[in-house]
Design a protein around this motif. Structure first.
Motif, PDB file in Angstrom:
ATOM      1  N   LEU A 206       0.816  -1.230   0.000  1.00 20.71           N
ATOM      2  CA  LEU A 206       0.000   0.000   0.000  1.00 20.71           C
ATOM      3  C   LEU A 206       0.845   1.275   0.000  1.00 20.71           C
ATOM      4  O   LEU A 206       0.370   2.337  -0.397  1.00 20.71           O
ATOM      5  N   GLU A 207       2.093   1.184   0.456  1.00 24.03           N
ATOM      6  CA  GLU A 207       2.866   2.404   0.706  1.00 24.03           C
ATOM      7  C   GLU A 207       2.886   3.395  -0.481  1.00 24.03           C
ATOM      8  O   GLU A 207       2.632   4.585  -0.298  1.00 24.03           O
ATOM      9  N   PRO A 208       3.166   2.911  -1.724  1.00 28.80           N
ATOM     10  CA  PRO A 208       3.183   3.891  -2.821  1.00 28.80           C
ATOM     11  C   PRO A 208       1.838   4.592  -2.999  1.00 28.80           C
ATOM     12  O   PRO A 208       1.792   5.779  -3.310  1.00 28.80           O
ATOM     13  N   TYR A 209       0.757   3.877  -2.776  1.00 33.36           N
ATOM     14  CA  TYR A 209      -0.577   4.460  -2.990  1.00 33.36           C
ATOM     15  C   TYR A 209      -0.912   5.480  -1.912  1.00 33.36           C
ATOM     16  O   TYR A 209      -1.401   6.559  -2.207  1.00 33.36           O
ATOM     17  N   ILE A 210      -0.650   5.115  -0.644  1.00 35.84           N
ATOM     18  CA  ILE A 210      -1.027   6.037   0.439  1.00 35.84           C
ATOM     19  C   ILE A 210      -0.108   7.260   0.436  1.00 35.84           C
ATOM     20  O   ILE A 210      -0.562   8.379   0.638  1.00 35.84           O
ATOM     21  N   GLU A 211       1.170   7.055   0.142  1.00 39.33           N
ATOM     22  CA  GLU A 211       2.070   8.223   0.110  1.00 39.33           C
ATOM     23  C   GLU A 211       1.724   9.128  -1.064  1.00 39.33           C
ATOM     24  O   GLU A 211       1.696  10.348  -0.947  1.00 39.33           O
ATOM     25  N   ARG A 212       1.458   8.514  -2.217  1.00 39.57           N
ATOM     26  CA  ARG A 212       1.113   9.333  -3.389  1.00 39.57           C
ATOM     27  C   ARG A 212      -0.165  10.135  -3.099  1.00 39.57           C
ATOM     28  O   ARG A 212      -0.268  11.311  -3.418  1.00 39.57           O
ATOM     29  N   LYS A 213      -1.129   9.468  -2.463  1.00 38.76           N
ATOM     30  CA  LYS A 213      -2.403  10.147  -2.181  1.00 38.76           C
ATOM     31  C   LYS A 213      -2.219  11.267  -1.148  1.00 38.76           C
ATOM     32  O   LYS A 213      -2.544  12.419  -1.383  1.00 38.76           O
ATOM     33  N   LEU A 214      -1.654  10.903   0.008  1.00 39.33           N
ATOM     34  CA  LEU A 214      -1.529  11.878   1.098  1.00 39.33           C
ATOM     35  C   LEU A 214      -0.629  13.048   0.696  1.00 39.33           C
ATOM     36  O   LEU A 214      -0.932  14.205   0.979  1.00 39.33           O
ATOM     37  N   PHE A 215       0.473  12.730   0.006  1.00 40.54           N
ATOM     38  CA  PHE A 215       1.461  13.764  -0.315  1.00 40.54           C
ATOM     39  C   PHE A 215       1.150  14.513  -1.621  1.00 40.54           C
ATOM     40  O   PHE A 215       1.909  15.397  -2.020  1.00 40.54           O
ATOM     41  N   THR A 216       0.084  14.122  -2.300  1.00 39.36           N
ATOM     42  CA  THR A 216      -0.334  14.900  -3.484  1.00 39.36           C
ATOM     43  C   THR A 216      -1.688  15.539  -3.196  1.00 39.36           C
ATOM     44  O   THR A 216      -1.809  16.757  -3.114  1.00 39.36           O
ATOM     45  N   VAL A 217      -2.717  14.701  -2.972  1.00 37.98           N
ATOM     46  CA  VAL A 217      -4.068  15.248  -2.752  1.00 37.98           C
ATOM     47  C   VAL A 217      -4.095  16.102  -1.484  1.00 37.98           C
ATOM     48  O   VAL A 217      -4.477  17.275  -1.505  1.00 37.98           O
ATOM     49  N   ASN A 218      -3.680  15.497  -0.373  1.00 42.41           N
ATOM     50  CA  ASN A 218      -3.856  16.202   0.898  1.00 42.41           C
ATOM     51  C   ASN A 218      -2.840  17.312   1.104  1.00 42.41           C
ATOM     52  O   ASN A 218      -3.156  18.336   1.723  1.00 42.41           O
ATOM     53  N   THR A 219      -1.625  17.137   0.584  1.00 43.94           N
ATOM     54  CA  THR A 219      -0.627  18.218   0.701  1.00 43.94           C
ATOM     55  C   THR A 219      -1.107  19.441  -0.078  1.00 43.94           C
ATOM     56  O   THR A 219      -1.052  20.576   0.416  1.00 43.94           O
ATOM     57  N   SER A 220      -1.593  19.219  -1.302  1.00 41.98           N
ATOM     58  CA  SER A 220      -2.012  20.367  -2.117  1.00 41.98           C
ATOM     59  C   SER A 220      -3.293  20.986  -1.559  1.00 41.98           C
ATOM     60  O   SER A 220      -3.452  22.209  -1.514  1.00 41.98           O
ATOM     61  N   HIS A 221      -4.199  20.117  -1.126  1.00 41.09           N
ATOM     62  CA  HIS A 221      -5.475  20.579  -0.570  1.00 41.09           C
ATOM     63  C   HIS A 221      -5.215  21.478   0.644  1.00 41.09           C
ATOM     64  O   HIS A 221      -5.758  22.591   0.738  1.00 41.09           O
ATOM     65  N   ALA A 222      -4.376  20.993   1.570  1.00 40.18           N
ATOM     66  CA  ALA A 222      -4.106  21.753   2.804  1.00 40.18           C
ATOM     67  C   ALA A 222      -3.332  23.030   2.482  1.00 40.18           C
ATOM     68  O   ALA A 222      -3.558  24.072   3.110  1.00 40.18           O
ATOM     69  N   THR A 223      -2.431  22.961   1.509  1.00 38.14           N
ATOM     70  CA  THR A 223      -1.690  24.172   1.108  1.00 38.14           C
ATOM     71  C   THR A 223      -2.674  25.233   0.614  1.00 38.14           C
ATOM     72  O   THR A 223      -2.616  26.400   1.015  1.00 38.14           O
ATOM     73  N   ALA A 224      -3.606  24.814  -0.244  1.00 36.49           N
ATOM     74  CA  ALA A 224      -4.608  25.767  -0.765  1.00 36.49           C
ATOM     75  C   ALA A 224      -5.451  26.312   0.384  1.00 36.49           C
ATOM     76  O   ALA A 224      -5.800  27.498   0.407  1.00 36.49           O
ATOM     77  N   ALA A 225      -5.766  25.443   1.355  1.00 37.86           N
ATOM     78  CA  ALA A 225      -6.612  25.876   2.478  1.00 37.86           C
ATOM     79  C   ALA A 225      -5.892  26.920   3.331  1.00 37.86           C
ATOM     80  O   ALA A 225      -6.450  27.978   3.643  1.00 37.86           O
ATOM     81  N   TYR A 226      -4.636  26.638   3.710  1.00 37.06           N
ATOM     82  CA  TYR A 226      -3.929  27.544   4.624  1.00 37.06           C
ATOM     83  C   TYR A 226      -3.548  28.859   3.932  1.00 37.06           C
ATOM     84  O   TYR A 226      -3.709  29.931   4.501  1.00 37.06           O
ATOM     85  N   TYR A 227      -3.039  28.772   2.696  1.00 41.28           N
ATOM     86  CA  TYR A 227      -2.739  30.019   1.968  1.00 41.28           C
ATOM     87  C   TYR A 227      -4.042  30.753   1.671  1.00 41.28           C
ATOM     88  O   TYR A 227      -4.112  31.979   1.746  1.00 41.28           O
TER      89      TYR A 227
END
Ligand SMILES: NC(=O)c1ccc[n+]([C@@H]2O[C@H](COP(=O)([O-])OP(=O)(O)OC[C@H]3O[C@@H](n4cnc5c(N)ncnc54)[C@H](O)[C@@H]3O)[C@@H](O)[C@H]2O)c1
Ligand SMILES: O=P(O)(O)OC[C@@H](O)[C@@H](O)[C@H](O)[C@H](O)CO
Length: 388
Positions: A206-227
């Motif tokens: 699972l590692e490639p899938y969860i890292e790709r998801k968390l570090f792409t979807v959630n990283t970008s989502h949270a960046t957009a939210a905080y900025y």
């Protein structure tokens, strides 16, 4: 007897994703929650609707064949349901796993059915089911620990679908994006095989899938939210319409993409395609997703394995660039005293009462000897100085 799923958390992703796909797979779904209003709404209705919204229009599905139990008032009923269920899922938030573990442990303990229960936590976190499993072990008598695996099997998952907070008056109905991805480890189920749920993509690692998801979807989502919140935007789509914020999001995604491509067997072009899909998803003007929902729980999001520090730390260890991620950390640190968000109040307190180094350790769990430690301390110091 038909197949039965027990799902903890009748919230947005619970109703709008997990239950939808369990229902489609032929399971009766028993929702477990602690909110009286959700439980009574689920108990007094026979169906609710999940509506996918996209530029192609709307598509509505009707979810039926469910029941609901309040675990706060009817714990023994929940234990009995788990003892005869086929699968337990949850979408309650990472910080709540420890509270649902005792009742799951009790239900597993009294199982006498030959097939082990499948347990799949559906949270935005690395090793969510492992964490739940750990708490369940803590609530299992030591004499029963060796045989726990005969009664239950535990598989980690990565779950992806944007489900915003629902407009007032929606009741149980949920408006969501069309895209979804649900990836689950298959190895824990061994030769007996995994549950039959067509929506799940079963994988060995699972590692490639969860890292790709968390570090792409959630990283970008949270960046957009905080900025976005800093710039006075109210929704993620609105933030993404701002060229400066969009460009910062792209910078952050370039950094995480370099890690994903370097670390996993994912090519640069495949990752680039994924990134474009995510940018378009989080920019979806049909989803009213507030910056407060996406930024919620900033202390959790600043955690060691989480969407900012997780990839930044790995990039630092590889001597690669992580400056844009540090910018997101800085904006996350400014998510203080937001109405309805307890962690944002706690964040303000930690920043006020601690030295930059101590606050960095407390918030991020970073080791003082880590190559990126000092750069985070500098950012913490900067944000602390602003509030003095
Ligand atoms: N909303 C999304 O876009 C999305 C997408 C993927 C993953 N997730 C993840 O799913 C999880 C839930 O998110 P959500 O957006 O549905 O949140 P939510 O707040 O809408 O739902 C959480 C539900 O859990 C319930 N709950 C809290 N404590 C409980 C307890 N002790 N026992 C039973 N139920 C309890 C709450 O009452 C609420 O109904 C989080 O880990 C989140 O990261 C969310
Ligand atoms: O749920 P959180 O708080 O971890 O993160 C907020 C959002 O980024 C998240 O819920 C996304 O909508 C979801 O992860 C999309 O799959």
């Amino acid at each position: 007897m038909g197949k039965k799923a027990i799902h903890f958390g009748g919230g947005n992703i619970g109703r709008g994703f997990v239950a939808e796909f369990l229902h489609t797979a032929g399971y009766e779904v028993v929702f477990i929650d602690v909110m009286d209003n959700i439980i009574s709404a689920l108990q007094s209705t026979k169906s609710y609707q999940v509506t996918e919204v996209s530029e192609e229009g709307e598509n509505t599905k009707t979810i039926t064949d469910y029941r609901a139990i309040n675990s706060k008032t009817h714990e023994e009923d929940v234990v009995q349901e788990i003892s005869t269920a086929d699968i337990v899922t949850c979408a309650v938030g990472p910080n709540v796993l420890k509270f649902i573990a005792p009742v799951i442990a009790k239900g597993i303990n009294i199982r006498s059915t030959p097939k082990p229960l499948a347990v799949i936590a559906c949270e935005n976190m690395i090793g969510g089911t492992d964490t739940l499993h750990g708490y369940i072990k803590d609530h299992t008598e030591s004499a029963r620990l060796d045989s726990l695996g005969e009664r239950a099997q535990f598989a980690n998952s990565a779950i992806d679908r944007i489900v915003p907070a629902q407009p007032e008056g929606s009741g149980l109905n949920v408006r969501i994006e069309k895209f979804y991805e649900w990836v689950v480890e298959k190895t824990p189920f061994g030769e007996a095989g995994h549950p039959d749920i067509p929506a799940i993509h079963w994988v060995d690692d699972l590692e490639p899938y969860i890292e790709r998801k968390l570090f792409t979807v959630n990283t970008s989502h949270a960046t957009a939210a905080y900025y976005g919140r800093e710039a006075g935007k109210s929704t993620i789509a609105e933030a993404m319409r701002d060229p400066q914020i969009k460009s910062v999001v792209r910078d952050v995604l370039n950094e995480t993409a370099s890690l994903i491509v370097d670390k996993h067997e994912i090519s640069a072009s495949e990752q680039q395609k994924y990134v474009e899909t995510i940018i378009s998803r989080i920019s979806n003007p049909y989803l009213e997703d507030s910056v407060e929902r996406v930024g919620r729980a900033p202390i959790r999001k600043l955690g060691r394995k989480e969407r900012f520090i997780g990839p930044a730390a790995q990039l630092a260890e590889r001597h690669a660039r992580y400056q844009a991620l540090l910018g997101s950390v800085e904006m996350a640190l400014r998510f203080q005293n937001v109405e309805g968000d307890e962690e944002s109040v706690e964040l303000a307190k930690i920043l006020k009462e601690n030295s930059p180094g101590d606050a960095t350790v407390q918030l991020t769990g970073l080791e003082r000897s880590h190559p990126m430690f000092q750069s985070v301390v500098d950012v913490v110091y900067l944000v602390q100085s602003e509030s003095k």
